[in-house]
Scaffold this motif. Sequence first.
Motif, short mmCIF file in Angstrom:
data_model
loop_
_atom_site.label_atom_id
_atom_site.label_comp_id
_atom_site.label_asym_id
_atom_site.label_seq_id
_atom_site.Cartn_x
_atom_site.Cartn_y
_atom_site.Cartn_z
N TYR A 21 -31.68 63.96 75.35
CA TYR A 21 -31.20 64.85 76.42
C TYR A 21 -29.67 64.94 76.36
O TYR A 21 -29.09 66.03 76.43
N GLY A 22 -29.01 63.79 76.21
CA GLY A 22 -27.56 63.79 76.14
C GLY A 22 -27.03 64.48 74.89
O GLY A 22 -26.01 65.17 74.93
N GLY B 293 -24.99 67.37 76.26
CA GLY B 293 -23.69 66.78 76.55
C GLY B 293 -23.62 66.16 77.93
O GLY B 293 -22.57 65.65 78.33
N ARG B 294 -24.74 66.16 78.66
CA ARG B 294 -24.81 65.59 80.01
C ARG B 294 -25.80 64.43 80.01
O ARG B 294 -26.79 64.45 79.27
N ARG C 13 -22.99 58.80 70.03
CA ARG C 13 -22.05 59.17 71.09
C ARG C 13 -22.66 60.19 72.05
O ARG C 13 -22.12 61.27 72.28
N ALA C 14 -23.80 59.80 72.62
CA ALA C 14 -24.49 60.61 73.61
C ALA C 14 -24.41 59.94 74.97
O ALA C 14 -24.64 58.73 75.07
N PRO C 15 -24.09 60.67 76.03
CA PRO C 15 -24.00 60.04 77.36
C PRO C 15 -25.37 59.74 77.94
O PRO C 15 -26.27 60.59 77.93
N VAL C 16 -25.55 58.52 78.44
CA VAL C 16 -26.82 58.07 79.02
C VAL C 16 -26.50 57.13 80.18
O VAL C 16 -25.56 56.33 80.10
N LEU C 17 -27.29 57.22 81.25
CA LEU C 17 -27.23 56.24 82.33
C LEU C 17 -28.46 55.34 82.23
O LEU C 17 -29.59 55.84 82.23
N HIS D 68 -17.65 56.67 82.82
CA HIS D 68 -17.53 56.06 81.50
C HIS D 68 -18.51 56.70 80.51
O HIS D 68 -18.16 56.98 79.37
N ALA D 69 -19.75 56.90 80.95
CA ALA D 69 -20.76 57.47 80.05
C ALA D 69 -20.34 58.86 79.56
O ALA D 69 -20.51 59.20 78.38
#
Length: 642
Positions: free
Chosen positions: A168-169, A173-174, A200-204, A255-256
């Motif tokens: 998904y990231g 990019g989200r 380098r994918a943003p993940v929570l 940060h993510a």
Amino acid sequence: MDWHKVADLHEFVDGEVRVCPVGRKTVAVTKLHGRYGAIDNRCPHQGGPLGQGTVENDKIRCPWHGFDFDPFTGQAAGGPDFDVPTYPVQARHDGVYVATTPPASHTRTVSDVLVETMLNWGVDTVFGMVGHSNLGVAEALHRAESDGRLRYFGVRHEGAAAFAAAAYGKLTGRPAACLGIAGPGSTNLLTGLYDAKSDRAPVLALSGNVDSSVAGKGAFQDIDLLAAFADVAVYSKMVWAGSEHGELMTLALKHAILERGVGHLAVPDDVQTLEAADQPASGPQGRMPDLRICPPAAPLQQAVEQIAAATRPVVIVGAGAKHDMAAVIALAETLHAPVLTTFKAKGQISDAHPLACGVLGRSGTPVASWMMNKADLLLVFGASFSNHTGISPYKPTIQVDTDSLVLGRFKPVTVPLLGDVGMCCAALSDRLRPHPNLVDQRPEVAERWSVWRTEKVRRAAARADCGVPAAAVIEALNDLVPANAVLTVDVGDHAYSFGRYFETKQQSVLMSGYLGSIGFGFPAAMGAWAAAPDRPIVTVTGDGGFGQYLAELTTAVKYGMNITHILLNNGELAKISDEQRAAEYAVWQTSLHNPDFAAFARNCGAHSVRVEDPAELSGAIAGALAHPGPALVEIVTDPRSR
């Protein structure tokens, strides 16, 4: 009181106790000497389920520690401090009914503050597994989902949740979120999270944790989560009772997003449900800078001079250039420079473009390698120079990246240019002084494609020892996959075939680029579907990769995910066999004992078909693409066909 039917009259035998749901509560209902009694199901000692106990000496005995309770009064043999609540019971003509008071109005909790903050940041998609140590967070997610503010997808394995969130990231990019319980639920997330870190994918990532009172004492599922996540996460914190809860979620997400990695919060079980009526949620307002960095003047001038001296420049793009491809292509067109991509950047330029050369490197085309070998300057945008990219270390090179540590990371480059890819392209275009003898390389690119496409047709038509040649599978995908599709590709021999033979139009391609984790493909397709449900989603995997997460097919069926799965089944971990042969080892432990994948998919509720004859290939794929839901095409392929 609200009355609830819990059983028909004939269901209970005398001397029986059972657990019965009553609204949102569970009670222990007993029939004894012809009377019915109902008491709270939770033993006050350690929460043992009284309804799973036994009736002995006219008392309910807790199955965990043997405490005794009166089934009609709730009185405990251990004294009044252990008494449990009772509930009215009626034996009516149509069944046994138990009454409870309506649930009290909800009091806002720490978990609500965390979820509200997450939603304020635009994170509205969660993949995960609910369990005993994340129930407070899960209830807050449930409330948000009931209000239409969030989508939650329950998976069969937390690793799939992390891969889905990573995909998904990568696509948007989200960040999306993934959820696990304490201990193994959170450690199961780690491989998918390392994939997000590597690419380098943003993940929570959200972890439940054991109660604060027993943490660090060796309690059940008690591990040091902050130590476990220290390497994979760019931000990892424990949420304590006295924390500023919304601010911790904001920092995890900031940060993510800014560092393009994993933000992680662990929330102890007892903290999740603490009252937080007056605590504010947080959000992104006033916290996010403009990240578009202009290049410094001196290296920019050096880059201009290098370009002015080149007659055959080529452009190489990595995944870091994904969001600036219009500017990159415009610069390449001005220079008549061929555009090569890393494997991870496949699809960022249409292979129909007259300057596109396909993928460079081990999974690449001979078109790309030919044009690079003839180049006198490499302009590299957002690529890592890792050993799999195939970027020549011997050519004059201008490297552009927003990360100063990436510049010249593997070897010195001629001009390391720090800046946003789009801003750098614009600055270079404004200052260009092309060489007077600059070569228009488009005719040569077209010639090399003609040679390669002729060879691809030959390979696709070649007779395989068994099954269908891999080249034929990818050629069929070339013809049939819609131009706006998202393709997720697993790790294995099929990925090399895909990189080499598939020609992109406007499709997006996702893969486990630098971690190279087998099993990525199908969970990633779930993440892609959640991110772009209106686009066709196609996943291409081998039998080895799909075998790791094949239970997630039931997840796709449960949520009606419109995913077309192209499964190349060669009965072998063929890439490992190749590596063993190349090292002059015996081929060992790479054969696979597979099920009938098509039959398995039908058992799960998906559309499926098995293909062994090349003549059936196009019809089977077209039918799967047209099916409105999960569909699997199992294609028997020859492990020696490439």
